[in-house]
Design an enzyme around this catalytic site. Sequence first.
Site, PDB file in Angstrom:
ATOM      1  N   GLY A  49       0.877  -1.167   0.000  1.00  0.00           N
ATOM      2  CA  GLY A  49       0.000   0.000   0.000  1.00  0.00           C
ATOM      3  C   GLY A  49       0.911   1.212   0.000  1.00  0.00           C
ATOM      4  O   GLY A  49       1.774   1.340  -0.854  1.00  0.00           O
ATOM      5  N   GLU A  50       0.778   2.026   1.004  1.00  0.00           N
ATOM      6  CA  GLU A  50       1.634   3.208   1.118  1.00  0.00           C
ATOM      7  C   GLU A  50       2.147   3.248   2.559  1.00  0.00           C
ATOM      8  O   GLU A  50       1.364   3.376   3.501  1.00  0.00           O
ATOM      9  CB  GLU A  50       0.824   4.450   0.762  1.00  0.00           C
ATOM     10  CG  GLU A  50       1.649   5.521   0.077  1.00  0.00           C
ATOM     11  CD  GLU A  50       2.575   6.237   1.041  1.00  0.00           C
ATOM     12  OE1 GLU A  50       3.710   6.556   0.653  1.00  0.00           O
ATOM     13  OE2 GLU A  50       2.172   6.474   2.186  1.00  0.00           O
ATOM     14  N   CYS A  81       6.080  -5.485   0.172  1.00  0.00           N
ATOM     15  CA  CYS A  81       6.301  -4.127  -0.331  1.00  0.00           C
ATOM     16  C   CYS A  81       6.209  -3.080   0.792  1.00  0.00           C
ATOM     17  O   CYS A  81       7.094  -3.028   1.635  1.00  0.00           O
ATOM     18  CB  CYS A  81       5.359  -3.854  -1.492  1.00  0.00           C
ATOM     19  SG  CYS A  81       6.009  -2.601  -2.594  1.00  0.00           S
ATOM     20  N   ARG A 107      13.031   3.196  -0.088  1.00  0.00           N
ATOM     21  CA  ARG A 107      11.693   3.356  -0.674  1.00  0.00           C
ATOM     22  C   ARG A 107      11.771   3.865  -2.108  1.00  0.00           C
ATOM     23  O   ARG A 107      12.649   4.641  -2.454  1.00  0.00           O
ATOM     24  CB  ARG A 107      10.877   4.356   0.154  1.00  0.00           C
ATOM     25  CG  ARG A 107      10.505   3.835   1.510  1.00  0.00           C
ATOM     26  CD  ARG A 107       9.655   4.859   2.244  1.00  0.00           C
ATOM     27  NE  ARG A 107       8.379   5.093   1.572  1.00  0.00           N
ATOM     28  CZ  ARG A 107       7.579   6.103   1.847  1.00  0.00           C
ATOM     29  NH1 ARG A 107       7.903   6.978   2.777  1.00  0.00           N
ATOM     30  NH2 ARG A 107       6.434   6.234   1.211  1.00  0.00           N
ATOM     31  N   ARG A 137       5.863   0.300  -7.717  1.00  0.00           N
ATOM     32  CA  ARG A 137       6.607   1.377  -7.033  1.00  0.00           C
ATOM     33  C   ARG A 137       7.319   0.817  -5.799  1.00  0.00           C
ATOM     34  O   ARG A 137       7.159   1.283  -4.664  1.00  0.00           O
ATOM     35  CB  ARG A 137       5.685   2.524  -6.646  1.00  0.00           C
ATOM     36  CG  ARG A 137       6.506   3.798  -6.571  1.00  0.00           C
ATOM     37  CD  ARG A 137       5.762   5.068  -6.362  1.00  0.00           C
ATOM     38  NE  ARG A 137       6.735   6.145  -6.532  1.00  0.00           N
ATOM     39  CZ  ARG A 137       6.682   7.303  -5.913  1.00  0.00           C
ATOM     40  NH1 ARG A 137       5.713   7.575  -5.112  1.00  0.00           N
ATOM     41  NH2 ARG A 137       7.614   8.199  -6.114  1.00  0.00           N
ATOM     42  N   HIS A 172       4.608  -8.343  -5.056  1.00  0.00           N
ATOM     43  CA  HIS A 172       3.243  -8.658  -4.610  1.00  0.00           C
ATOM     44  C   HIS A 172       2.783 -10.021  -5.133  1.00  0.00           C
ATOM     45  O   HIS A 172       2.115 -10.076  -6.180  1.00  0.00           O
ATOM     46  CB  HIS A 172       2.272  -7.607  -5.156  1.00  0.00           C
ATOM     47  CG  HIS A 172       2.434  -6.250  -4.568  1.00  0.00           C
ATOM     48  ND1 HIS A 172       1.665  -5.795  -3.529  1.00  0.00           N
ATOM     49  CD2 HIS A 172       3.276  -5.246  -4.888  1.00  0.00           C
ATOM     50  CE1 HIS A 172       2.020  -4.557  -3.233  1.00  0.00           C
ATOM     51  NE2 HIS A 172       3.001  -4.206  -4.034  1.00  0.00           N
ATOM     52  N   GLU A 174       0.325 -11.659  -4.184  1.00  0.00           N
ATOM     53  CA  GLU A 174      -1.148 -11.695  -4.155  1.00  0.00           C
ATOM     54  C   GLU A 174      -1.752 -11.090  -5.417  1.00  0.00           C
ATOM     55  O   GLU A 174      -2.947 -11.236  -5.657  1.00  0.00           O
ATOM     56  CB  GLU A 174      -1.666 -10.982  -2.895  1.00  0.00           C
ATOM     57  CG  GLU A 174      -1.595  -9.464  -2.911  1.00  0.00           C
ATOM     58  CD  GLU A 174      -0.183  -8.902  -2.728  1.00  0.00           C
ATOM     59  OE1 GLU A 174       0.783  -9.689  -2.659  1.00  0.00           O
ATOM     60  OE2 GLU A 174      -0.054  -7.670  -2.666  1.00  0.00           O
TER      61      GLU A 174
HETATM   62  N1  GLN Z   1       5.920   3.038  -2.706  1.00  0.00           N
HETATM   63  C1  GLN Z   1       5.231   2.533  -1.542  1.00  0.00           C
HETATM   64  C2  GLN Z   1       5.878   3.058  -0.252  1.00  0.00           C
HETATM   65  O1  GLN Z   1       6.995   3.536  -0.261  1.00  0.00           O
HETATM   66  C3  GLN Z   1       5.184   1.027  -1.514  1.00  0.00           C
HETATM   67  C4  GLN Z   1       4.417   0.510  -2.720  1.00  0.00           C
HETATM   68  C5  GLN Z   1       3.752  -0.817  -2.547  1.00  0.00           C
HETATM   69  O2  GLN Z   1       3.475  -1.287  -1.431  1.00  0.00           O
HETATM   70  N2  GLN Z   1       3.426  -1.435  -3.665  1.00  0.00           N
HETATM   71  O3  GLN Z   1       5.272   2.959   0.757  1.00  0.00           O
END
Ligand code: GLN
Length: 218
Positions: A49-50, A81, A107, A137, A172, A174
């Site tokens: 996610g983020e 991730c 990151r 990303r 990922h 999933e």
């Molecule tokens: N770019 C996101 C981050 O730095 C991670 C991206 C992802 O989980 N696919 O949090």
Amino acid sequence: MLVKTIGVLDLQGDVSEHLDHLERLGIAGVRVKEPADFAHLAGLIIPGGESTCLFRLLNIFGIKDVILREFQRGLKLWGTCAGAILLAKNIVGESPCLGLIDIEIERNAFGNQLDSFACEALIPRVAPQPVPLTFIRAPKIIRVGIGVEVLLRQDDYIAAAESPDILVTIFHPELTPCIAFHRYFALKCGLKPRDDAEHSIIDPTWDSRSWTRHAQVA
Ligand code: GLN
């Protein structure tokens, strides 16, 4: 006696895709949003996610300390991730969040969202045939410490690593038809996936549009 299962942290990120893969293994995973949801967990998946957003939500929902406590009690963890970023002891240029696995991670190290990509790799410990990998990303794991084993190294980065209690992947699984990593994590948690999940690691019925299945257009 209640059967132990695997939870998926349900604060932000791709949760249902992990639950779907667990179901393919015959494991009824649970959404984890609050401290009470940790009862009966053998393992917890922290999804992608983020990470800045997840970091804040972990504190707002009072979940960070619960994860740290349950980890001390034997809870296994898998970060994909952004989840791997939250678990890292060192984040380049930032303070760590959970800081539970001795890896250094950078990151957004591949560039921006448009630099996302997919490939395949052989990870012998996880599956006997190459598995599909989806990087969105993604961060790069640039170093692992003592007690952390590299599962996949590509170019100038480490894509998957593990300690006895924690798995981290910068891609990922999933978001692919492959259930090999979920099976691997279930075994790490001491759970027994359905027998046939051992032989077929690719679900031919998986629909790549499942990402958007909640977005119904009238
Ligand atoms: N770019 C996101 C981050 O730095 C991670 C991206 C992802 O989980 N696919 O949090």
